[in-house]
Design a protein around this motif. Structure first.
Motif, PDB file in Angstrom:
ATOM      1  N   LEU A 221       5.724   1.381   0.502  1.00  0.00           N
ATOM      2  CA  LEU A 221       4.340   1.859   0.478  1.00  0.00           C
ATOM      3  C   LEU A 221       3.484   1.216   1.569  1.00  0.00           C
ATOM      4  O   LEU A 221       2.292   1.524   1.670  1.00  0.00           O
ATOM      5  CB  LEU A 221       3.726   1.560  -0.891  1.00  0.00           C
TER       6      LEU A 221
ATOM      7  N   SER B 215       1.996   4.654  -6.332  1.00  0.00           N
ATOM      8  CA  SER B 215       2.648   3.351  -6.415  1.00  0.00           C
ATOM      9  C   SER B 215       3.625   3.306  -7.585  1.00  0.00           C
ATOM     10  O   SER B 215       4.726   2.743  -7.469  1.00  0.00           O
ATOM     11  CB  SER B 215       1.597   2.249  -6.559  1.00  0.00           C
TER      12      SER B 215
ATOM     13  N   ASN C  54      -3.739   6.856  -5.977  1.00  0.00           N
ATOM     14  CA  ASN C  54      -2.831   5.930  -5.291  1.00  0.00           C
ATOM     15  C   ASN C  54      -2.022   5.094  -6.274  1.00  0.00           C
ATOM     16  O   ASN C  54      -0.897   4.679  -5.979  1.00  0.00           O
ATOM     17  CB  ASN C  54      -3.614   5.014  -4.350  1.00  0.00           C
TER      18      ASN C  54
ATOM     19  N   GLN D  38      -1.552  -3.746  -8.625  1.00  0.00           N
ATOM     20  CA  GLN D  38      -1.561  -2.343  -9.043  1.00  0.00           C
ATOM     21  C   GLN D  38      -0.697  -2.136 -10.279  1.00  0.00           C
ATOM     22  O   GLN D  38      -1.056  -1.369 -11.179  1.00  0.00           O
ATOM     23  CB  GLN D  38      -1.090  -1.448  -7.901  1.00  0.00           C
ATOM     24  N   LEU D  39       0.445  -2.827 -10.328  1.00  0.00           N
ATOM     25  CA  LEU D  39       1.312  -2.710 -11.494  1.00  0.00           C
ATOM     26  C   LEU D  39       0.597  -3.226 -12.743  1.00  0.00           C
ATOM     27  O   LEU D  39       0.705  -2.628 -13.826  1.00  0.00           O
ATOM     28  CB  LEU D  39       2.613  -3.474 -11.267  1.00  0.00           C
TER      29      LEU D  39
ATOM     30  N   LEU E 111       0.655  -4.853  -4.581  1.00  0.00           N
ATOM     31  CA  LEU E 111       1.375  -3.945  -5.476  1.00  0.00           C
ATOM     32  C   LEU E 111       1.510  -4.549  -6.869  1.00  0.00           C
ATOM     33  O   LEU E 111       1.444  -3.824  -7.870  1.00  0.00           O
ATOM     34  CB  LEU E 111       2.754  -3.610  -4.899  1.00  0.00           C
ATOM     35  N   SER E 112       1.693  -5.854  -6.958  1.00  0.00           N
ATOM     36  CA  SER E 112       1.759  -6.504  -8.266  1.00  0.00           C
ATOM     37  C   SER E 112       0.448  -6.302  -9.025  1.00  0.00           C
ATOM     38  O   SER E 112       0.442  -6.075 -10.240  1.00  0.00           O
ATOM     39  CB  SER E 112       2.061  -7.999  -8.103  1.00  0.00           C
TER      40      SER E 112
ATOM     41  N   VAL F 219       9.630  -4.756  -6.933  1.00  0.00           N
ATOM     42  CA  VAL F 219       8.280  -4.783  -6.372  1.00  0.00           C
ATOM     43  C   VAL F 219       8.310  -4.978  -4.858  1.00  0.00           C
ATOM     44  O   VAL F 219       7.566  -4.326  -4.118  1.00  0.00           O
ATOM     45  CB  VAL F 219       7.447  -5.894  -7.039  1.00  0.00           C
TER      46      VAL F 219
ATOM     47  N   LEU G 179       2.500  -1.878   1.637  1.00  0.00           N
ATOM     48  CA  LEU G 179       1.550  -2.753   0.965  1.00  0.00           C
ATOM     49  C   LEU G 179       2.134  -4.160   0.903  1.00  0.00           C
ATOM     50  O   LEU G 179       3.340  -4.356   1.045  1.00  0.00           O
ATOM     51  CB  LEU G 179       1.273  -2.262  -0.461  1.00  0.00           C
TER      52      LEU G 179
ATOM     53  N   ALA H 281       6.871  -2.239  -2.374  1.00  0.00           N
ATOM     54  CA  ALA H 281       5.742  -2.600  -1.512  1.00  0.00           C
ATOM     55  C   ALA H 281       6.053  -2.269  -0.062  1.00  0.00           C
ATOM     56  O   ALA H 281       5.202  -1.754   0.672  1.00  0.00           O
ATOM     57  CB  ALA H 281       5.427  -4.095  -1.671  1.00  0.00           C
TER      58      ALA H 281
ATOM     59  N   GLN I  56       3.173  -7.505  -1.276  1.00  0.00           N
ATOM     60  CA  GLN I  56       3.702  -7.646  -2.625  1.00  0.00           C
ATOM     61  C   GLN I  56       2.610  -8.011  -3.636  1.00  0.00           C
ATOM     62  O   GLN I  56       2.569  -7.446  -4.734  1.00  0.00           O
ATOM     63  CB  GLN I  56       4.835  -8.682  -2.642  1.00  0.00           C
TER      64      GLN I  56
ATOM     65  N   LEU J 121       7.560   2.418  -7.540  1.00  0.00           N
ATOM     66  CA  LEU J 121       8.089   1.334  -8.368  1.00  0.00           C
ATOM     67  C   LEU J 121       9.232   1.818  -9.252  1.00  0.00           C
ATOM     68  O   LEU J 121      10.251   1.137  -9.416  1.00  0.00           O
ATOM     69  CB  LEU J 121       6.972   0.749  -9.241  1.00  0.00           C
TER      70      LEU J 121
END
Length: 302
Positions: free
Chosen positions: A30, A13, A9, A40-41, A37-38, A23, A32, A27, A34, A17
């Protein structure tokens, strides 16, 4: 780097991105939040030991690093391959299965094969089969087919990506069309008369006033007078009916326009043109794409 320690995943992501460079938009794409996702980044930056995306100097969005730019196309292609593995079905029944196809077809292909294909699909496929037609863009079509955005391309050999599998469909010649009761009359054409007329050019490369026929004429030391350029053959009958312009068309369109236009053989060897069917090697054995290819080829055998 041990792949067993990477959540797939996260790669999905990262693909979003890199596509959005934002972002918030990624997000949303996806589904998700924010903050999620941040987070995940941040994890992706640790995995790749690279910032991947940096705040843009203009203050809006983000700018990918050099490594991210190099990763992007490879990652997107790999994810598409994985998607194909997950979605692969050993067979395809157009009457009961669901599939949306994307076909890039130039204007000639749309008139000659696209319209009959729509009729054929309506008669032999169920409601789960959908087809979207789009104009092929020579500068984008290779990437679109590589990325899985386009399943099939029907066009002239001039825009076929070299990496695709190709099947010749048909070869034809050109004729000149003019309105009924044109002041030129109905005499056979000679080169001087043809070049002196005011021509409508149909080209898939929008905005141009020179095409394949003009290249052929130039090789023979001649030049015609192109005064109008359009991207659609279906516009030609109305343009010619209301003017003294003429247009050089594929001869296979003769039957569709013969009720409103007169057609004449060209006074030179135009060498003809061809339509090709192309697809990405990834889809060569995909049962659904195989069915669609066979259906298109079958239109020419009928």
């Amino acid at each position: 780097m041990d792949l067993r320690q990477i959540d797939l995943n996260l790669l999905v992501s990262l693909d979003a991105l890199l596509a959005e460079c934002n972002v918030t938009r990624a997000a949303r794409r996806l589904h998700l939040s924010q903050p999620a996702l941040s987070a995940q980044l941040a994890r992706l930056r640790q995995i790749f030991d690279d910032p991947l995306l940096l705040p843009a100097e203009a203050g809006r969005g983000m700018t990918p690093t050099a490594r991210a730019l190099a990763l992007g196309p490879i990652l997107h292609s790999v994810l598409k391959d994985l998607e194909s593995v997950v979605q692969y079905r050993p067979s395809f029944d157009p009457r009961t299965d669901e599939r949306s196809f994307q076909i890039a077809a130039n204007d000639t292909a749309m008139v000659v094969l696209g319209l009959p294909l729509i009729e054929q699909i309506a008669s032999c496929a169920g409601a789960g089969v959908r087809i979207a037609f789009r104009n092929p863009d020579a500068s984008l079509i290779a990437a679109q087919m590589e990325g899985g955005e386009v399943d099939l391309l029907i066009a002239s050999e001039r825009i076929l990506p070299v990496s695709m599998k190709v099947k010749p469909l048909l070869h034809g010649s050109f004729v000149m069309a003019q309105r009924k009761d044109h002041p030129r009359g109905t005499a056979p054409l000679d080169m001087d008369a043809y070049c002196a007329l005011q021509h409508v050019l149909v080209t898939e490369f929008g905005g141009r006033f020179s095409g394949y026929i003009d290249e052929t004429l130039a090789e023979q030391g001649h030049r015609r007078n192109v005064v109008v350029s359009v991207e659609k053959f279906m516009l030609v009958p109305e343009i010619l009916r209301n003017s003294d312009y003429v247009c050089t068309l594929p001869s296979m369109l003769r039957s569709r326009f013969s009720s409103v236009l007169d057609m004449f053989d060209l006074p030179f060897d135009d060498r003809g043109f061809g339509l090709r069917l192309a697809w990405h090697p990834r889809n060569h054995t995909d049962p659904a794409v195989v069915w669609l290819r066979n259906t298109i080829v079958g239109l020419l055998d009928g």
